[in-house]
Structure formats: structure tokens, C-alpha cells
Design a protein around this motif. Structure first.
Motif, PDB file in Angstrom:
ATOM      1  N   GLU A  11      10.982   7.150   6.833  1.00  0.00           N
ATOM      2  CA  GLU A  11      10.940   5.958   7.689  1.00  0.00           C
ATOM      3  C   GLU A  11       9.584   5.814   8.350  1.00  0.00           C
ATOM      4  N   ARG A  12       9.032   6.907   8.858  1.00  0.00           N
ATOM      5  CA  ARG A  12       7.732   6.879   9.501  1.00  0.00           C
ATOM      6  C   ARG A  12       6.641   6.486   8.506  1.00  0.00           C
ATOM      7  N   ARG A  13       6.726   7.011   7.270  1.00  0.00           N
ATOM      8  CA  ARG A  13       5.748   6.682   6.242  1.00  0.00           C
ATOM      9  C   ARG A  13       5.867   5.212   5.850  1.00  0.00           C
ATOM     10  N   ASP A  14       7.094   4.724   5.670  1.00  0.00           N
ATOM     11  CA  ASP A  14       7.293   3.340   5.252  1.00  0.00           C
ATOM     12  C   ASP A  14       6.864   2.345   6.327  1.00  0.00           C
ATOM     13  N   ALA A  15       6.924   2.742   7.587  1.00  0.00           N
ATOM     14  CA  ALA A  15       6.498   1.850   8.665  1.00  0.00           C
ATOM     15  C   ALA A  15       5.003   1.569   8.597  1.00  0.00           C
ATOM     16  N   LYS A  16       4.238   2.443   7.973  1.00  0.00           N
ATOM     17  CA  LYS A  16       2.790   2.276   7.884  1.00  0.00           C
ATOM     18  C   LYS A  16       2.361   1.471   6.660  1.00  0.00           C
ATOM     19  N   ILE A  17       3.286   1.158   5.762  1.00  0.00           N
ATOM     20  CA  ILE A  17       2.942   0.397   4.553  1.00  0.00           C
ATOM     21  C   ILE A  17       2.460  -0.987   4.961  1.00  0.00           C
ATOM     22  N   GLY A  18       1.351  -1.406   4.387  1.00  0.00           N
ATOM     23  CA  GLY A  18       0.778  -2.710   4.696  1.00  0.00           C
ATOM     24  C   GLY A  18      -0.319  -2.652   5.734  1.00  0.00           C
ATOM     25  N   ARG A  19      -0.548  -1.502   6.339  1.00  0.00           N
ATOM     26  CA  ARG A  19      -1.598  -1.352   7.340  1.00  0.00           C
ATOM     27  C   ARG A  19      -2.953  -1.563   6.672  1.00  0.00           C
ATOM     28  N   LEU A  20      -3.857  -2.239   7.372  1.00  0.00           N
ATOM     29  CA  LEU A  20      -5.190  -2.508   6.837  1.00  0.00           C
ATOM     30  C   LEU A  20      -6.234  -1.653   7.542  1.00  0.00           C
ATOM     31  N   ARG A  21      -7.316  -1.336   6.806  1.00  0.00           N
ATOM     32  CA  ARG A  21      -8.460  -0.668   7.406  1.00  0.00           C
ATOM     33  C   ARG A  21      -9.710  -1.200   6.730  1.00  0.00           C
ATOM     34  N   ALA A  22     -10.845  -1.054   7.405  1.00  0.00           N
ATOM     35  CA  ALA A  22     -12.118  -1.516   6.871  1.00  0.00           C
ATOM     36  C   ALA A  22     -13.015  -0.319   6.619  1.00  0.00           C
ATOM     37  N   ILE A  44     -12.022  -4.191   2.705  1.00  0.00           N
ATOM     38  CA  ILE A  44     -10.750  -4.118   3.412  1.00  0.00           C
ATOM     39  C   ILE A  44      -9.765  -3.426   2.469  1.00  0.00           C
ATOM     40  N   GLN A  45      -9.113  -2.392   2.987  1.00  0.00           N
ATOM     41  CA  GLN A  45      -8.159  -1.638   2.174  1.00  0.00           C
ATOM     42  C   GLN A  45      -6.782  -1.724   2.801  1.00  0.00           C
ATOM     43  N   ARG A  46      -5.753  -1.660   1.963  1.00  0.00           N
ATOM     44  CA  ARG A  46      -4.355  -1.746   2.399  1.00  0.00           C
ATOM     45  C   ARG A  46      -3.629  -0.476   1.977  1.00  0.00           C
ATOM     46  N   TRP A  47      -2.835   0.088   2.893  1.00  0.00           N
ATOM     47  CA  TRP A  47      -2.059   1.290   2.609  1.00  0.00           C
ATOM     48  C   TRP A  47      -0.779   0.895   1.887  1.00  0.00           C
ATOM     49  N   ASN A  48      -0.527   1.454   0.701  1.00  0.00           N
ATOM     50  CA  ASN A  48       0.663   1.096  -0.068  1.00  0.00           C
ATOM     51  C   ASN A  48       1.762   2.157   0.013  1.00  0.00           C
ATOM     52  N   GLY A  49       1.581   3.139   0.863  1.00  0.00           N
ATOM     53  CA  GLY A  49       2.574   4.202   1.011  1.00  0.00           C
ATOM     54  C   GLY A  49       2.116   5.506   0.388  1.00  0.00           C
ATOM     55  N   TYR A  50       1.142   5.409  -0.495  1.00  0.00           N
ATOM     56  CA  TYR A  50       0.649   6.606  -1.176  1.00  0.00           C
ATOM     57  C   TYR A  50      -0.865   6.714  -1.141  1.00  0.00           C
ATOM     58  N   THR A  51      -1.551   5.580  -1.223  1.00  0.00           N
ATOM     59  CA  THR A  51      -3.010   5.589  -1.245  1.00  0.00           C
ATOM     60  C   THR A  51      -3.539   4.271  -0.699  1.00  0.00           C
ATOM     61  N   TRP A  52      -4.819   4.250  -0.323  1.00  0.00           N
ATOM     62  CA  TRP A  52      -5.467   3.033   0.129  1.00  0.00           C
ATOM     63  C   TRP A  52      -5.914   2.257  -1.100  1.00  0.00           C
TER      64      TRP A  52
END
Length: 96
Positions: A11-22, A44-52
Motif C-alpha cells: 500500500e505504501r509503495r502503491d501510494a507513491k505511483i505517479g509521483r514526479l521528479r525533475a 521530468i520522470q514519473r515513478w511507476n512503482g518499480y523505476t523512474w
């Protein structure tokens, strides 16, 4: 050792899916603070649950902030005019 259940971790990992970073695109330098090289382009990179994964591109720090924090750049809702003070006997009112 007191390990957390796997479902809580998922649940904690899935909550971070979609987070963006530069990531600044500056040759020879590693990831550093966003305030360094404000004119440098950024990926701009997006976290997909496993990698940016690649998500977009920004030409400078100002554009990056508009992409990462859109709520900070939306205009505020219209504010109504202040209401005049009504007559009353509240303790903050002076007696007439």
C-alpha cells in the motif's frame, strides 16, 4: 525483529505511483539541489512503482516547478468583498 505485513508495504509503495521528479540535464554532475543551475533544462520522470520512467521535459527551473506543483500556480478563487461590521453587543464592541 518486528516486520510489517507485506500488504502494508505494498500500500505504501502503491501510494507513491505517479509521483514526479525533475533531473537536471547537466553533463558530468550527479543529482543535486533544484536551485543549482536554474537555467539548465530538466528531464521530468514519473515513478511507476518499480523505476523512474521518462515523463516530460522542462526548459528551466520555473517551467519545472509549474509542472511539478501545478496547484501553486493556479489563480486563487474569487474573494468576496469584506462585510462591514454589524452592530452588536459583543465584548469587543465599545458601548455607545
Amino acid at each position: 525483529m518486528d516486520d510489517e505485513p507485506l500488504s502494508d508495504w505494498a500500500e505504501r509503495r502503491d501510494a507513491k505511483i505517479g509521483r514526479l521528479r525533475a533531473v537536471p540535464l547537466v553533463p558530468g554532475e550527479s543529482l543535486k539541489g533544484s536551485h543549482l543551475n536554474p537555467e539548465a533544462p530538466r528531464a521530468i520522470q514519473r515513478w511507476n512503482g518499480y523505476t523512474w520512467e521518462p515523463y516530460g521535459f522542462a526548459s528551466d527551473l520555473a517551467e519545472t516547478r509549474r509542472i511539478l506543483y501545478p496547484e501553486a500556480f493556479t489563480p486563487p478563487a474569487a474573494v468576496s468583498a469584506p462585510q462591514p461590521l454589524r452592530s452588536g453587543t459583543g465584548r469587543h464592541r465599545k458601548p455607545r
